[in-house]
Design an enzyme around this catalytic site. Structure first.
Site, PDB file in Angstrom:
ATOM      1  N   LYS A 119      -0.167  -7.031  -4.107  1.00  0.00           N
ATOM      2  CA  LYS A 119      -0.363  -6.934  -2.665  1.00  0.00           C
ATOM      3  C   LYS A 119      -0.922  -8.246  -2.105  1.00  0.00           C
ATOM      4  CE  LYS A 119      -1.613  -2.004  -2.496  1.00  0.00           C
ATOM      5  NZ  LYS A 119      -0.532  -1.141  -2.095  1.00  0.00           N
ATOM      6  N   GLU A 203      -9.443  -5.746   3.734  1.00  0.00           N
ATOM      7  CA  GLU A 203      -8.856  -5.919   5.061  1.00  0.00           C
ATOM      8  C   GLU A 203      -9.507  -5.000   6.076  1.00  0.00           C
ATOM      9  OE1 GLU A 203      -4.733  -5.270   4.041  1.00  0.00           O
ATOM     10  OE2 GLU A 203      -4.811  -3.197   4.696  1.00  0.00           O
ATOM     11  N   HIS A 238      -4.151   9.156   1.652  1.00  0.00           N
ATOM     12  CA  HIS A 238      -3.240   8.014   1.669  1.00  0.00           C
ATOM     13  C   HIS A 238      -1.923   8.295   0.971  1.00  0.00           C
ATOM     14  CE1 HIS A 238      -6.637   6.004   3.320  1.00  0.00           C
ATOM     15  NE2 HIS A 238      -7.327   6.073   2.201  1.00  0.00           N
ATOM     16  N   ARG A 294      12.325  -0.780  -4.075  1.00  0.00           N
ATOM     17  CA  ARG A 294      13.119   0.300  -4.674  1.00  0.00           C
ATOM     18  C   ARG A 294      13.543   1.262  -3.576  1.00  0.00           C
ATOM     19  NH1 ARG A 294       9.151   4.056  -3.742  1.00  0.00           N
ATOM     20  NH2 ARG A 294       7.053   3.298  -4.087  1.00  0.00           N
TER      21      ARG A 294
HETATM   22  P1  ADP Z   1      -0.564   2.311  -1.861  1.00  0.00           P
HETATM   23  O1  ADP Z   1       0.327   1.216  -2.333  1.00  0.00           O
HETATM   24  O2  ADP Z   1      -1.674   2.600  -2.816  1.00  0.00           O
HETATM   25  O3  ADP Z   1       0.175   3.534  -1.417  1.00  0.00           O
HETATM   26  P2  ADP Z   1      -0.743   1.196   0.804  1.00  0.00           P
HETATM   27  O4  ADP Z   1      -1.165  -0.180   0.980  1.00  0.00           O
HETATM   28  O5  ADP Z   1       0.711   1.487   0.895  1.00  0.00           O
HETATM   29  O6  ADP Z   1      -1.324   1.734  -0.581  1.00  0.00           O
HETATM   30  O7  ADP Z   1      -1.510   2.123   1.823  1.00  0.00           O
HETATM   31  C1  ADP Z   1      -1.421   3.528   1.761  1.00  0.00           C
HETATM   32  C2  ADP Z   1      -1.925   4.151   3.037  1.00  0.00           C
HETATM   33  O8  ADP Z   1      -3.283   3.790   3.281  1.00  0.00           O
HETATM   34  C3  ADP Z   1      -1.208   3.723   4.296  1.00  0.00           C
HETATM   35  O9  ADP Z   1      -0.051   4.485   4.521  1.00  0.00           O
HETATM   36  C4  ADP Z   1      -2.259   3.943   5.361  1.00  0.00           C
HETATM   37  O10 ADP Z   1      -2.325   5.296   5.730  1.00  0.00           O
HETATM   38  C5  ADP Z   1      -3.551   3.614   4.652  1.00  0.00           C
HETATM   39  N1  ADP Z   1      -3.953   2.220   4.941  1.00  0.00           N
HETATM   40  C6  ADP Z   1      -3.563   1.117   4.282  1.00  0.00           C
HETATM   41  N2  ADP Z   1      -4.105   0.009   4.825  1.00  0.00           N
HETATM   42  C7  ADP Z   1      -4.885   0.430   5.845  1.00  0.00           C
HETATM   43  C8  ADP Z   1      -5.720  -0.220   6.802  1.00  0.00           C
HETATM   44  N3  ADP Z   1      -5.885  -1.536   6.810  1.00  0.00           N
HETATM   45  N4  ADP Z   1      -6.349   0.542   7.721  1.00  0.00           N
HETATM   46  C9  ADP Z   1      -6.208   1.891   7.717  1.00  0.00           C
HETATM   47  N5  ADP Z   1      -5.456   2.551   6.859  1.00  0.00           N
HETATM   48  C10 ADP Z   1      -4.785   1.844   5.927  1.00  0.00           C
END
Ligand code: ADP
Length: 667
Positions: A119, A203, A238, A294
């Site tokens: 990431k 972040e 999440h 993917r």
């Molecule tokens: P993973 O790869 O573990 O699934 P992601 O980066 O895709 O993690 O994030 C999963 C979820 O977490 C997102 O869909 C969102 O709901 C929440 N999320 C991610 N980043 C943030 C953020 N900066 N602020 C609020 N919620 C977030």
């Protein structure tokens, strides 16, 4: 340059393997499945032209074995391998191994997987490509003090994420500076355990965001397009629970801006094939989160609104063809939803459930409904894999129509044997805020009380249906057991004939911690039931599959009641209710080691019948052997007696709870 692909090995299992096989077959490809020991009889194995064993049940011993999978592909003469999602789909070593073996990997080049695999690194790259990012820190330096200072600079609340993350693991929200050190340590621990890599990024934590992702597709000729967006904001911890396309409230301008940003992201890593660029959106802003290299679980909603088959696109691109459509020709018609039906217990914090699906009805065939599933009734939900039972996808001319169809589809879904999130999904669609598309990623948390109301007390209708089922089932059993020497005996007639017309019986049911007694009076053609809300006339007919057509106080309705031991599961009008039938005769007889019907403990095949009518048996003698899922179960005599009748022969299929034979007690 085009490469011939005439045969495809699917390095996956479950619904996605089934889904890929469907398209590959439609394209005229030979389909090759692989399976672990737990999946020998799985649907994807039955569907494929050929299927090869690749190891033991744990995924690391089968579906994650790169060497075995490549060997199998070579042995089977596969031209290409589709990795599906999960397992090895984002594993660059697997993509490399395919290339080395001269097999086409249906996915992006290993270099693109690598570039998006971290990431942090991906964010640095996206920053350079001008893709908007959530304010944050994604540097190499992992000094805890530096990370804490960065958090301060970003401004609380912040989110700590595992760089190598996925599936919400290693993610911690930090609300204030004094919580940072603990949260960091815990995120690192989780990341180390899950990914063997404890690097993190920090972040800004957006408090009311939506998760909006863009489907992109690129070919090997430099074309790259977006197939619009999906909104996956309905999440729990999440993790996505409901997905839809298009995103509610999206304007064409914003769609084009996000689409272009996603295409930029894909181009920046030399992307080829299907990919998803995930954004987090708040207010007017949208920020890059990550790219999944993917096919995604939720791709069917995109297929529904574009009318395209994304697996077909993937195979065409892998063959070296150009993309089937140019950007401006990609349709966007109507609206679609997807829900993930899981074997999990919402009442116990969504604990995944494993075990046998005794009964499964998925709403295939309803208008606008698509079912992607890899299991059927009698299958096991295994501890080794994801407990998803099915994806239910509905589409319609607009959001309301697609939602209405989902409500109908969920109402027609029946699962017995394992708890599921079906009622929870129904509750989401019943929430006015959801209907009004007034949501963000905090929706489920905020509406927790409405979405998880706890077990409801059975209503009069459930009790009436349960009582009717018991009464009709008894009438049927006594009719089936009618004395052949006296075919005109009134005891053999179904449906409540009794010499004494005013006769009644009390039926006791237990549910949601309470006992309810239903007094059933036998009346001509049916019953009169004394229920909590008053007395109603009840009649009905029962099908062998549990289908119950009932008339309650004149109202005709179709229900289904399934019995498993003393438990009755009642499906009616989209609701589900489980009751225990407390049968005092049964209980006392059992306590006395006495009478009772001998029933099959599970659905299965009769593999042995050890007795015939007229045989005298001793307590403990084996009577019938039933086999299911390679497990044998012997039904033994509960007491001394004489076999009165045997209902089944070797090779017959029996339902759970089917009466196998009747035993008469020795005087
Ligand atoms: P993973 O790869 O573990 O699934 P992601 O980066 O895709 O993690 O994030 C999963 C979820 O977490 C997102 O869909 C969102 O709901 C929440 N999320 C991610 N980043 C943030 C953020 N900066 N602020 C609020 N919620 C977030």
């Amino acid at each position: 340059m085009t490469r011939p692909i005439r045969s495809l090995l699917i390095a996956n299992r479950g619904e996605i393997a089934v889904r890929i096989i469907r398209t590959a077959r439609a394209m005229g490809l030979r389909t090759i499945a692989v399976y672990s020991e737990a999946d020998a009889d799985a649907l994807h194995v039955q569907m494929a032209d050929e299927a090869y064993p690749v190891g033991a049940a744990p995924a690391r011993d089968s579906y994650l074995r790169i060497d075995t999978l490549i060997e199998t592909a070579v042995r089977a003469g596969a031209d290409a391998i589709h990795p599906g999602y999960g397992f090895l789909s984002e594993n660059e070593a697997f993509a490399d191994a395919c290339a080395k073996a001269g097999i086409v990997f249906v996915g992006p080049p290993a270099s693109a997987i690598r570039a998006m695999g971290s990431k942090s690194a991906a964010k640095a790259l996206m920053d350079k490509a001008g893709v908007p990012l959530v304010p944050g820190y994604h540097g190499e330096d992992q000094d805890p003090d530096l990370l804490a200072r960065e958090a301060e600079r970003i401004g609380y609340p912040v989110l700590i994420k595992a760089s190598a993350g996925g599936g919400g693991k290693g993610m911690k929200v930090v609300r204030a500076a004094n919580e940072f050190a603990d949260a960091l340590a815990s995120a690192q621990r989780e990341a180390r355990n899950a990914f063997g890599d404890d690097r993190v990024l920090v972040e800004k934590y957006l408090t009311q965001p939506r998760h909006i992702e863009v489907q992109v597709f690129a070919d090997t000729h430099g074309n790259c397009v977006y197939l619009h967006e999906r909104d996956c904001s309905i999440q729990r911890r999440h993790q996505k629970v409901v997905e839809e396309a298009p995103a509610p409230g999206m304007t064409p301008e914003r769609r084009a801006r996000m689409g272009r940003a996603a295409v930029e992201a894909a181009r920046a890593v030399g992307y080829v094939g299907a990919g998803t660029v995930e954004f987090i959106a708040e207010g007017d802003g949208f920020f890059f989160m990550e790219m999944n290299t993917r096919l995604q679980v939720e791709h069917p909603v995109t297929e529904a609104i574009t009318g395209q088959d994304l697996v077909e696109w993937q195979i065409r691109v892998a063959r070296g063809e150009t993309l089937p459509l140019a950007q401006d020709d990609i349709p966007l018609v109507g609206h679609a939803f997807e829900v993930r039906l899981y074997a999990e217990d919402p009442e116990r914090d969504f604990l995944p459930q494993v075990g046998r699906l005794d009964h499964l009805v998925l709403p295939a065939g309803l208008p606008g409904v698509r079912i992607d599933s890899g299991v059927g009734a009698g299958d096991q939900v295994s501890i080794h894999y994801d407990p998803m039972i099915a994806k239910i996808i509905t589409s319609g001319a607009d959001r309301a129509e697609a939602a209405g169809r989902m409500v109908a589809a969920l109402a027609a879904t029946e699962v017995v044997g394992l708890p599921t999130n079906r009622a929870f999904l129904q509750a989401i669609f019943a929430t006015p805020a959801f209907a009004a598309a007034d949501f963000d990623t905090g929706f489920i948390e905020r509406h927790r009380a409405e979405l998880l109301p706890g077990p409801a007390a059975p209503g009069p209708r459930d009790l009436a249906l349960a009582a009717l089922h018991v009464l009709l089932d008894e009438a049927r059993a006594s009719a089936a057991g009618a004395d052949p020497a006296d075919p005109h005996s009134p005891w053999g007639l179904a449906a409540g004939w009794r010499m004494n017309r005013s006769a009644f019986v009390d039926l006791t049911f237990a549910g949601a911690g309470e006992r309810h007694v239903v007094r059933a009076h036998y009346v001509p053609g049916g019953f009169r039931l004394d229920l909590p809300g008053g007395t109603v006339a009840a009649e009905g007919t029962l099908d062998p599959d549990g289908g119950l057509t009932a008339r309650l106080a004149g109202v005709r309705l179709k229900a289904r009641v399934l019995r498993s031991g003393h438990k009755l599961v009642i499906f009616a009008a989209g609701t589900e209710c489980t009751l225990d039938h407390v049968d005092p005769r049964f209980a006392s007889a059992a306590a006395a080691g006495g009478a009772g019907r001998l029933v099959s403990p599970m659905p299965g095949t009769i593999t042995r019948v050890a007795v015939a009518a007229g045989d005298a048996v001793k307590k403990g003698d084996p009577l019938v052997v039933v086999e299911a899922m390679k497990m044998e179960h012997t039904v033994a005599a509960p007491r001394d007696g004489t076999v009165k009748s045997v209902r089944y022969a070797v090779g017959d299929l029996v339902e759970d709870g089917a009466e196998l034979l009747v035993l008469e007690e020795t005087e």
